[in-house]
Design an enzyme around this catalytic site. Structure first.
Site, mmCIF file in Angstrom:
data_model
loop_
_atom_site.group_PDB
_atom_site.id
_atom_site.type_symbol
_atom_site.label_atom_id
_atom_site.label_comp_id
_atom_site.label_asym_id
_atom_site.label_seq_id
_atom_site.Cartn_x
_atom_site.Cartn_y
_atom_site.Cartn_z
ATOM 1 C CG ASN A 9 -1.687 1.254 1.422
ATOM 2 O OD1 ASN A 9 -1.817 2.045 0.490
ATOM 3 N ND2 ASN A 9 -2.222 1.461 2.615
ATOM 4 C CE LYS A 11 0.275 3.492 4.740
ATOM 5 N NZ LYS A 11 0.093 3.605 6.162
ATOM 6 C CG HIS A 93 -5.728 1.667 5.142
ATOM 7 N ND1 HIS A 93 -5.318 2.586 6.073
ATOM 8 C CD2 HIS A 93 -4.673 0.838 4.949
ATOM 9 C CE1 HIS A 93 -4.063 2.331 6.414
ATOM 10 N NE2 HIS A 93 -3.654 1.266 5.742
ATOM 11 C CD GLU A 95 -2.944 5.340 6.764
ATOM 12 O OE1 GLU A 95 -2.895 5.414 5.528
ATOM 13 O OE2 GLU A 95 -2.026 4.862 7.463
ATOM 14 C CD GLU A 163 -3.356 -2.775 7.281
ATOM 15 O OE1 GLU A 163 -2.258 -3.004 6.785
ATOM 16 O OE2 GLU A 163 -3.981 -1.718 7.077
ATOM 17 N N GLY A 169 2.664 1.985 10.747
ATOM 18 C CA GLY A 169 3.634 3.077 10.632
ATOM 19 C C GLY A 169 4.334 3.419 11.932
ATOM 20 C CB SER A 209 5.346 -2.070 11.940
ATOM 21 O OG SER A 209 4.920 -0.749 12.211
HETATM 22 C C1 PEP Z 1 -0.598 0.050 5.935
HETATM 23 O O1 PEP Z 1 -0.610 1.200 5.572
HETATM 24 O O2 PEP Z 1 -1.537 -0.694 5.617
HETATM 25 C C2 PEP Z 1 0.530 -0.429 6.722
HETATM 26 C C3 PEP Z 1 0.478 -1.641 7.236
HETATM 27 O O3 PEP Z 1 1.580 0.423 6.879
HETATM 28 P P1 PEP Z 1 3.036 0.074 7.519
HETATM 29 O O4 PEP Z 1 3.488 -1.223 6.923
HETATM 30 O O5 PEP Z 1 3.890 1.230 7.123
HETATM 31 O O6 PEP Z 1 2.845 -0.046 9.001
#
Ligand code: PEP
Length: 249
Positions: A9, A11, A93, A95, A163, A169, A209
């Protein structure tokens, strides 16, 4: 037997220059034992598809509208994503749930639109730190699962990404037991709702992460069929070892 899936992803990151990362990934994986999807910003989907042509890398969107067309300025439909070359789309997601107030019902409508357009929906769900600390994780997941996943789901058109919001992040990652508990719970709920055939065929991704150095431990957890990766998917040099670890899991 579920085929493993590594999804990236990107973003709101990247202009044309980053297509070199897709070209590099495509050179590393002309074929692969796992599915590989990169979800770049919508502006890059078409060119990303061209950059990935002839390789194991496929392209996805990061969001879609619940309608196929109409007066929705600035939005993109699932049909349009498919027309641009996408095979997948992320829906719900955290976000988007936070930045745009998307509720389970909205996410369900988007996932249904994706499936109707012939895309696989990667439906995201996860708890906040407050919810985990209050021991509400499984209740939150149960609500998001029943509210965000359409009845027409199958093992082909649905992927679930667990998630935890606090892991995205941040560099924080749940323990293997914590991931296993949630993935096992999701699997059981899917089997109860859709029957064993569909319930066992839906792929469950972990996201939050995931990095080259922790990927193997995460992929060893039962019912983890792959990962949704943010930051570490932006560079082929970081994403390739994660894909390799998945292939070896
Ligand atoms: C994500 O944006 O779905 C995500 C898991 O980000 P990151 O791997 O940077 O934590």
């Amino acid at each position: 037997m579920r085929r493993k899936l590594a999804a990236g992803n990107w973003k709101m990151n990247g202009t044309g220059a980053v297509l070199a990362e897709i070209e590099a990934l495509a050179r590393t994986y002309p074929q692969a034992d796992v599915d590989i999807v990169i979800c770049p910003p919508a502006t890059l989907i078409h060119r990303a598809g061209t950059a990935a042509r002839g390789s194991a890398v496929t392209i996805g969107g990061q969001d879609c509208h619940a309608r196929a067309s109409g007066a929705h300025t600035g939005d993109i439909s699932a049909e349009m994503l498919r027309d641009a070359g996408a095979s997948h789309v992320i829906t719900g997601h955290s976000e988007r749930r936070e930045d745009h107030g998307e509720r389970n019902e909205t996410v369900r409508g988007k996932a249904r639109a994706a499936m109707q357009a012939g895309l696989a929906a990667i439906v995201c769900m996860g708890e906040s730190l407050t919810e985990r600390e209050a021991a509400n994780t499984l209740d939150i997941i149960a609500g998001q699962l029943s509210g965000s996943v359409p009845d027409m789901a199958t093992g082909e058109n649905l992927v679930i990404a667990y998630e935890p919001i606090w892991a995205i992040g941040t560099g924080l990652v749940p323990s293997p037991d914590q991931i296993g508990e949630v993935h096992g719970f999701i699997r059981a709920r899917l089997e109860r709702r859709f029957g064993a055939g569909v319930g066992r065929s839906v792929r469950l991704l972990y996201g939050g992460s995931v990095k080259p150095d922790n990927a193997a431990a995460i992929f060893a957890v039962p019912n983890v069929d792959g990962a949704l990766v943010g930051g570490a998917s932006l560079r082929a040099a970081d994403f390739s070892p994660i894909i390799a670890a998945l292939g070896e899991a």
